[in-house]
Design an enzyme around this catalytic site. Sequence first.
Site, PDB file in Angstrom:
ATOM      1  NE  ARG A 261      -3.108   2.944  14.340  1.00 28.62           N
ATOM      2  CZ  ARG A 261      -3.294   1.772  14.968  1.00 28.62           C
ATOM      3  NH1 ARG A 261      -3.304   0.631  14.292  1.00 28.62           N
ATOM      4  NH2 ARG A 261      -3.457   1.741  16.270  1.00 28.62           N
TER       5      ARG A 261
ATOM      6  CE  LYS B 227       1.753  17.824  -4.750  1.00 27.89           C
ATOM      7  NZ  LYS B 227       2.934  17.009  -5.046  1.00 27.89           N
TER       8      LYS B 227
ATOM      9  CG  ASP C 158       5.278   9.946  -8.042  1.00 27.14           C
ATOM     10  OD1 ASP C 158       4.139  10.320  -8.390  1.00 27.14           O
ATOM     11  OD2 ASP C 158       5.981  10.564  -7.219  1.00 27.14           O
TER      12      ASP C 158
ATOM     13  CE1 TYR D 134       7.295  17.247  -4.560  1.00 24.91           C
ATOM     14  CE2 TYR D 134       7.672  15.551  -2.909  1.00 24.91           C
ATOM     15  CZ  TYR D 134       7.207  16.799  -3.256  1.00 24.91           C
ATOM     16  OH  TYR D 134       6.645  17.590  -2.296  1.00 24.91           O
TER      17      TYR D 134
HETATM   18  C1  LIG Z   1       3.909  16.324  -4.298  1.00 27.86           C
HETATM   19  C2  LIG Z   1       4.547  15.116  -4.834  1.00 27.86           C
HETATM   20  C3  LIG Z   1       4.900  14.046  -4.004  1.00 27.86           C
HETATM   21  C4  LIG Z   1       4.709  14.097  -2.501  1.00 27.86           C
HETATM   22  O1  LIG Z   1       3.382  14.162  -2.155  1.00 27.86           O
HETATM   23  P1  LIG Z   1       2.829  14.914  -0.815  1.00 27.86           P
HETATM   24  O2  LIG Z   1       1.365  14.712  -0.927  1.00 27.86           O
HETATM   25  O3  LIG Z   1       3.265  16.331  -0.898  1.00 27.86           O
HETATM   26  O4  LIG Z   1       3.449  14.207   0.344  1.00 27.86           O
HETATM   27  C5  LIG Z   1       5.464  12.927  -4.593  1.00 27.86           C
HETATM   28  N1  LIG Z   1       5.669  12.856  -5.922  1.00 27.86           N
HETATM   29  C6  LIG Z   1       5.352  13.868  -6.749  1.00 27.86           C
HETATM   30  C7  LIG Z   1       5.605  13.736  -8.205  1.00 27.86           C
HETATM   31  C8  LIG Z   1       4.784  15.028  -6.237  1.00 27.86           C
HETATM   32  O5  LIG Z   1       4.485  16.028  -7.068  1.00 27.86           O
END
Ligand SMILES: *Cc1c(COP(=O)(O)O)cnc(C)c1O
Length: 379
Positions: free
Chosen positions: A46, A195, A170, A98
């Site tokens: 962890r 992504k 982000d 998001y």
């Molecule tokens: C998908 C996404 C998230 C969340 O990520 P997860 O891996 O699904 O928890 C946060 N911000 C953006 C812009 C996203 O596309």
Amino acid sequence: MKFNTKVIHGGQEHDLAYGAVMPPIYQTTTYAQTTPGGHKGYEYSRTHNPTRHALESAFASIENGKYGLAFGSGLAAIDAVMKLLKPGDEVISTNNLYGGSYRLFTKIFQDFGIKFHFVEMENVSHIETYINDNTKLIWVETPTNPMMNIIDIQAVSILSKKHHILLAVDNTFATPYLQQPLELGADIVMHSATKYLGGHSDVVMGGLVVNDKALADKLYFIQNASGAICGPQDSFLVLRGIKTLHVRMQRHCENGKAIAYFLKTHPKIDKVFWPGFEDHPNHAIAKSQMKDFGGMLSFTITGNDYKQAIKTVENLKVFTLAESLGGVESLCGHPASMTHSSIPKSEREKIGIVDSLIRLSVGIEDVDDLIADLQQALS
Ligand SMILES: *Cc1c(COP(=O)(O)O)cnc(C)c1O
């Protein structure tokens, strides 16, 4: 090292045991000690794991940062950032974000006494009116999801520094190939590596990168204390994904551009949201802070025709109707009923997520096939 070299070698060391070129998957929870406390830097997975460490170093390298952290999902990474805060603290977030981030902020952290302001940030001066002594964090997502608005990271960072507030960006949509928020003055870069960084729609993963040692130490503490880490197998897969990030992104951008121009002149389509258009309201900022315009875009159907929108996404064959984005394959989505259904309809419509809005994550297939698919689905 330049970016295209960093995605392959950045932060990586060859395996000391056998010289393996790829980092071994250390599928272990614990590490043998010769005497109590006598270990080689790893005690429990962890806290530390060599495969995860290789990934965290890669995250830091490609974002031009010093410290990287990997988590079990993008939301777990955001959760760790929010745990820097205390009851009474206030966060100013973009209002066009998001859906899962919005849900985490309003349904979880609001109940812990953190106050959120959701603000239209294309005009940076809007942000300043919400700043007070309790403001501890500004949360930016750019390009925004799904409206593809662009927020001026450097301008927001000047404001955040002036008021001694942390700025988190982000960077999921842009990736460090297109935009490097730390270079523009942000304190924290966050990724859903699910992504583009992973890039093959086979891993859920999150990441953070920071430059400040004290901030990194707090986040490492939270990562270990809260425990939302990712496993070694997933770390390996995302490391492998990152090695082709630059070539994938180049093709995502080329295909995205071709599709944006195709849609713009199609009679059944009302508006196309893509920051590469010169008449996009934030085109100049996009051009200055991004290397190219990415593979994400969205559009509305003429007359805001809900039925036609649903038919279109049902008829698409090469594009798969699915949540998520950023993989090699093209995906389409209907934000109002899918990714953004957790945002109330009235709030959604205020930010442009009308019922005929369709979002595309343009993949790296042959663009002629993608355009033909859109053509047949719209007719
Ligand atoms: C998908 C996404 C998230 C969340 O990520 P997860 O891996 O699904 O928890 C946060 N911000 C953006 C812009 C996203 O596309």
